[in-house]
Design a protein around this motif. Sequence first.
Motif, PDB file in Angstrom:
ATOM      1  N   LEU A   1       2.110   1.768  -3.545  1.00 36.48           N
ATOM      2  CA  LEU A   1       1.028   2.271  -4.395  1.00 36.48           C
ATOM      3  C   LEU A   1       0.740   3.744  -4.113  1.00 36.48           C
ATOM      4  O   LEU A   1       0.423   4.510  -5.038  1.00 36.48           O
ATOM      5  CB  LEU A   1      -0.235   1.425  -4.193  1.00 36.48           C
TER       6      LEU A   1
ATOM      7  N   GLU B   1      -3.217  -5.841  -9.036  1.00 39.28           N
ATOM      8  CA  GLU B   1      -3.988  -7.071  -9.195  1.00 39.28           C
ATOM      9  C   GLU B   1      -3.053  -8.160  -9.698  1.00 39.28           C
ATOM     10  O   GLU B   1      -2.309  -7.948 -10.654  1.00 39.28           O
ATOM     11  CB  GLU B   1      -5.136  -6.877 -10.190  1.00 39.28           C
TER      12      GLU B   1
ATOM     13  N   GLN C   1      -3.940  -0.072 -13.558  1.00 38.19           N
ATOM     14  CA  GLN C   1      -3.655  -1.319 -12.855  1.00 38.19           C
ATOM     15  C   GLN C   1      -2.186  -1.694 -13.052  1.00 38.19           C
ATOM     16  O   GLN C   1      -1.602  -1.432 -14.108  1.00 38.19           O
ATOM     17  CB  GLN C   1      -4.525  -2.471 -13.358  1.00 38.19           C
TER      18      GLN C   1
ATOM     19  N   ASN D   1       0.817  -1.208   0.000  1.00 37.53           N
ATOM     20  CA  ASN D   1       0.000   0.000   0.000  1.00 37.53           C
ATOM     21  C   ASN D   1       0.855   1.265   0.000  1.00 37.53           C
ATOM     22  O   ASN D   1       0.496   2.269  -0.627  1.00 37.53           O
ATOM     23  CB  ASN D   1      -0.939  -0.011   1.205  1.00 37.53           C
TER      24      ASN D   1
ATOM     25  N   THR E   1      -4.152   0.472  -8.816  1.00 35.12           N
ATOM     26  CA  THR E   1      -4.363  -0.714  -7.987  1.00 35.12           C
ATOM     27  C   THR E   1      -3.414  -1.811  -8.441  1.00 35.12           C
ATOM     28  O   THR E   1      -2.904  -1.782  -9.573  1.00 35.12           O
ATOM     29  CB  THR E   1      -5.810  -1.232  -8.083  1.00 35.12           C
TER      30      THR E   1
ATOM     31  N   ARG F   1      -4.694   7.194  -9.193  1.00 37.45           N
ATOM     32  CA  ARG F   1      -4.710   6.064  -8.253  1.00 37.45           C
ATOM     33  C   ARG F   1      -4.578   4.760  -9.042  1.00 37.45           C
ATOM     34  O   ARG F   1      -5.375   4.470  -9.937  1.00 37.45           O
ATOM     35  CB  ARG F   1      -6.007   6.053  -7.442  1.00 37.45           C
TER      36      ARG F   1
END
Length: 297
Positions: free
Chosen positions: A176, A190, A251, A173, A188, A186
């Motif tokens: 990121l 995956e 992503q 986190n 993410t 932002r």
Amino acid sequence: INAEYMGTHKHKTMSLPLLVRKNIRDSEPKREEYLHVIKDILGQPYAFEVSFEEVHNKVDDYKDRVGDVVHEAYLGNFSDNLKNFCEDSANKEAFLNATPARKIVFRIDASIDDYHQIQFKDGACHIVVPPKYFWTNVDQVGRNLLQEVNQADNSDLPLVVRKNLRDNEEAKNQALARIEAALGQRYTFEMDVVAQYKVLAASDRADYKEQIGEIIFGNYGYLNGLANKLESLAQDDMVKEAINDAASSHQITFKFDKDCSSYNETKFINKVMTMTTTPGYFWTNVDQIGNTIESQL
């Protein structure tokens, strides 16, 4: 009183000498005390099974005190170590999953070489002791539950791997957050963890399979290295815009690619920023991650 235990206890001990039967009877409160401790730890009642005839017949020492030894020494120390083990919620969950029969069994087995072993069999947790080591190093019973539960874990991701991923969640986190600050978007992360774990486990770098979370997400891992590179690249607004356009899904992922032509590559695949390496180069020259980004824009 544990009804399952008592249902067989009286029948199986009647042939034992009086002093042995008295010792077993007098130690029963300790058995119940520790079973209550185990219930409090796990949130589920557990039965306890032991054949005192078998124990008495197979051991050479402490024959008159088998009740004390089994109930207080073995079950008591096991409950202490189980409590320490289950302070981690993932460990507790794994133990419950490994013992659907909700049963602890004490057995004598001359074939094992250790002072004692914890085995998971038929949905129960077995405390197994060779007769020559009866009442030896009992404080260590269950001290290696992490290894023993992990071996019994039939999940796609073993317990130690799930814990390693969880323990590196904060680092993921944080990386990121740095990427978001650098790119102004932002992102993410995956990843098909099970698939990548299986590739790694089948490779010549399988020694690293239990550290997959640390290596991908940790302070010296791939995602952190990518964050370092993106912070540098994004200082140029034109480059930053091009990166966000190339990875418009916002992503990031990681996967093994046998066709990766260097220690690692960062590609844009279907608008996903994809970190790749071969299993053979896993955790090698991680500081180079992201070096191929600008040439693809």
